[in-house]
Design a protein around this motif. Structure first.
Motif, mmCIF file in Angstrom:
data_model
loop_
_atom_site.group_PDB
_atom_site.id
_atom_site.type_symbol
_atom_site.label_atom_id
_atom_site.label_comp_id
_atom_site.label_asym_id
_atom_site.label_seq_id
_atom_site.Cartn_x
_atom_site.Cartn_y
_atom_site.Cartn_z
ATOM 1 N N TYR A 193 40.113 36.541 44.958
ATOM 2 C CA TYR A 193 39.419 35.393 45.549
ATOM 3 C C TYR A 193 37.968 35.748 45.886
ATOM 4 C CZ TYR A 193 38.409 31.387 48.533
ATOM 5 O OH TYR A 193 37.848 30.264 49.087
ATOM 6 N N ASN A 194 37.773 36.935 46.465
ATOM 7 C CA ASN A 194 36.399 37.374 46.768
ATOM 8 C C ASN A 194 35.580 37.553 45.495
ATOM 9 O OD1 ASN A 194 36.814 37.392 49.539
ATOM 10 N ND2 ASN A 194 37.533 39.522 49.550
ATOM 11 N N TYR B 204 35.981 35.845 42.772
ATOM 12 C CA TYR B 204 35.629 34.489 42.322
ATOM 13 C C TYR B 204 34.444 33.933 43.117
ATOM 14 C CZ TYR B 204 35.672 29.421 42.673
ATOM 15 O OH TYR B 204 35.283 28.112 42.744
ATOM 16 N N LEU B 205 34.455 34.158 44.455
ATOM 17 C CA LEU B 205 33.365 33.650 45.290
ATOM 18 C C LEU B 205 32.029 34.286 44.911
ATOM 19 C CD1 LEU B 205 35.065 33.549 48.828
ATOM 20 C CD2 LEU B 205 34.606 31.619 47.290
ATOM 21 N N GLU B 206 32.074 35.569 44.517
ATOM 22 C CA GLU B 206 30.839 36.290 44.197
ATOM 23 C C GLU B 206 30.351 36.025 42.772
ATOM 24 O OE1 GLU B 206 31.675 40.371 44.934
ATOM 25 O OE2 GLU B 206 32.020 40.080 47.090
ATOM 26 N N ASP C 154 36.077 25.534 39.587
ATOM 27 C CA ASP C 154 36.166 25.237 41.015
ATOM 28 C C ASP C 154 37.290 26.059 41.638
ATOM 29 O OD1 ASP C 154 38.544 23.961 40.232
ATOM 30 O OD2 ASP C 154 37.567 22.004 40.089
ATOM 31 N N GLU C 155 37.470 25.888 42.923
ATOM 32 C CA GLU C 155 38.462 26.684 43.655
ATOM 33 C C GLU C 155 39.881 26.396 43.169
ATOM 34 O OE1 GLU C 155 39.447 26.446 48.141
ATOM 35 O OE2 GLU C 155 37.826 27.911 47.965
#
Length: 576
Positions: free
Chosen positions: A193-194, A196-198, A209-210
């Motif tokens: 998840y981190n 993906y955010l970065e 998207d999320e």
């Protein structure tokens, strides 16, 4: 430690006492394992999501039939054959048997793992309709090999009625399945998840998207959680190997000549049990499928009318109503299976004990032993079933009160009736184990088939009836498993030529259970005042348990000397 020496001096300790001590240890272990499993599922769902749980469940659906066939046949055969040679005092045969079992269980484990690996992709794509479950299946496959190898040690020591390797290894497996599963799932989820955010990537794949990111993450976190299962099985194997290394010196100088003959004996003994397990798996599938088919015959409007309150809370759309109702049944069955899963320990312990007594030809000891097996199975299943029935609302509130309040509403009455039918399931399982212990497993196949046919027919007739719906499955299960118990009960009685004390074994425990149930239910009106589900659960369970125990002693169903047997056996070193 002097386990092996004690095993060959079995005449110094009463067989019934050894059975009670062994059964007590496995029962305690079963309770611990069930608690770990229940606790494990709550945070696991938080880490891998409901979708990830779906992938996790799909992988288990392929794994379990192979697990049942392998773990339900070969360890029982090994335990029974070991018990036979132990009763005869044949040390050389016991040593050769262990070597043969190691090789046979290795072959069986490798074949099971290979079949799962080969079948994984077709199963995920064509049967489960869940291609993303493939990674979870591949990660889980080695556990069938580790479990098979560990069972060659568990089954061997169970033959001596030494349940410590089984008890400790099962606890290790469950505990590390939870620990590693949760750690791997959480670390994987956080990392992906981190990432993906970065970067906007999940590993090497981009996510718009999320929602799309989680669709890519969940199959991986599910596989990470499943890796915990495989690690747990591996550590369980490591423990039993070390245990055997410490406790085998007396037999270390024996020759290995003749192991092939014992492999053939194990295969011969295992084959009818495998057929029984296969028949059981087939009819378990048909049982489930017939319920799903029967639900599809009921109109959506009728189902919505019956489950309107819970459907409203769950915000279920029209096309998913039938699936929702089946999900309610699945949730209830989880609780229904708790007690039979625990009392199965009595059947596992009965195999070497009954086998030894049967081979020795001592009819008096065999009669006492089988009466005890049935009596304690009935006592514990009756107590467990009635306790769950009395506390069903509190149990559901603890598990689902916040996350899924609709389940509390829809499952409460269903679990209550399922729980009251629990003794049929437990007694049927124990009776089958007793038949298998005499080397006549093929005789239990017919009861499986007839019971399965009855359950399927009643499911179709009753579940499709708007007056019964899911309660029809309660009736079909009680009818099918009561028939299975009575049939196998008569098989054991005729084979062993024993007399079962129906009054002490069944009538008095049932009388004590019924009186305890109604007295407890009446007293709850005056002593339950808290709004806390856990407090109410503990209070209700304590009150019922106290009344039930007192009545069992007053009716002479339980005796203090039997309780003393359990602990005196431990002092004599049977489980050390």
């Amino acid at each position: 430690m002097h386990c092996i020496a004690l095993f060959f001096c079995g005449d110094n300790v009463n067989l019934k006492s050894k059975y009670l001590s062994s059964a007590f240890l496995l029962l305690l272990t079963s309770v611990i394992v069930k608690i770990i499993g229940a606790v494990y599922k709550i945070p696991l769902t938080a880490f891998i999501g409901a979708v990830g749980r779906g992938y996790y469940a799909a992988a288990y659906n392929l794994y379990m039939p192979f697990h049942v066939l392998i773990m339900g046949a070969f360890p029982i055969a090994l335990s029974s054959v070991t018990g036979k040679y132990n009763a005869a005092g044949n040390k050389k045969a016991l040593f050769l048997l262990k070597g043969a079992a190691d090789k046979l269980f290795l072959k069986v484990g490798l074949i099971g793992m290979a079949v799962i690996l080969v079948a994984s992709k077709p199963y995920c794509n064509l049967i489960a309709s869940s291609p993303k479950s493939l990674l979870s299946v591949l990660v889980l496959a080695p556990s069938i090999l580790f479990s098979a190898l560990a069972s060659s040690y568990r089954g061997y020591y169970e033959g001596f009625m030494n349940m410590k390797p089984t008890a400790v290894s099962q606890t290790i497996e469950a505990a590390f399945k939870m620990v590693f599963g949760l750690i791997f799932a959480r670390l994987t989820m956080n990392y992906l998840y981190n990432s993906y955010l970065e970067t906007g990537l999940v590993l090497t794949r981009s996510a718009a998207d999320e929602k799309e990111a989680f669709a890519l993450i969940y199959p991986i976190t599910s596989a990470a959680a499943m890796l915990g299962v495989t690690f747990g099985c591996l550590l369980s194997l490591v423990y039993v190997v070390i245990y055997h290394k410490i406790n085998k010196p007396i037999l270390s100088e024996q020759t290995k000549y003749g192991e092939n003959n014992y492999q053939k004996e194990l295969l011969s003994f295992s084959f009818p049990i495998m057929i029984s397990c296969a028949v059981q798996s087939v009819f378990q599938f048909l049982d489930t499928a017939s319920v799903q088919m029967a639900l599809s015959l009921i109109s959506t409007e009728d189902l919505r009318a019956v489950y309107s309150e819970s459907l409203k809370l769950a915000e279920t759309v029209g096309e998913d109503v039938s699936s929702y109702v089946y999900g309610v049944l699945s949730s209830a069955v989880d609780f229904k299976n708790l007690v039979p899963g625990i009392t199965m320990a009595l059947g596992v312990c009965a195999v070497p004990a009954v086998s030894s007594a049967f081979e020795s030809g001592n009819n008096e000891h065999l009669t006492q032993l089988i009466n005890s097996v049935y009596k304690y199975t009935f006592l514990i299943s009756l107590a467990g079933g009635m306790a769950i029935a009395l506390c069903s609302e509190e149990i559901l509130s603890l598990f689902y009160g916040r996350s899924a309040p609709d389940i509390v509403i829809s499952c409460n009455e269903l679990i209550r009736w399922f729980s009251l039918s629990v003794p049929f399931y437990s007694l049927a399982g124990t009776a089958v184990f007793c038949v298998q212990a005499t080397g006549n497993a093929k005789k239990s196949i017919a009861p499986y088939v007839v019971s399965g046919i009855i359950r399927v027919i009643l499911n179709i007739l009753l579940v499709s009836n708007e007056d019964y719906i899911l309660f029809g499955n309660v009736i079909s299960g009680a009818a099918g498993y009561s028939l299975m118990f009575i049939w196998n009960y008569k098989i054991v009685k005729n084979l062993c030529k024993i007399k079962i004390s129906k009054i002490k074994t069944f009538v008095l425990p049932l009388l004590g259970g019924i009186i305890s149930y109604f007295i407890s239910n009446y007293l709850y009106k005056f002593i339950i005042s808290s709004s806390n589900a856990l407090t109410n659960l503990l209070t209700k369970a304590a009150v019922f348990g106290l009344i039930y125990c007192i009545l069992c002693f007053l009716l002479k169903v339980l005796r203090f000397n039997e309780i003393f047997c359990v602990f005196s056996s431990k002092k004599n070193g049977l489980n050390t």
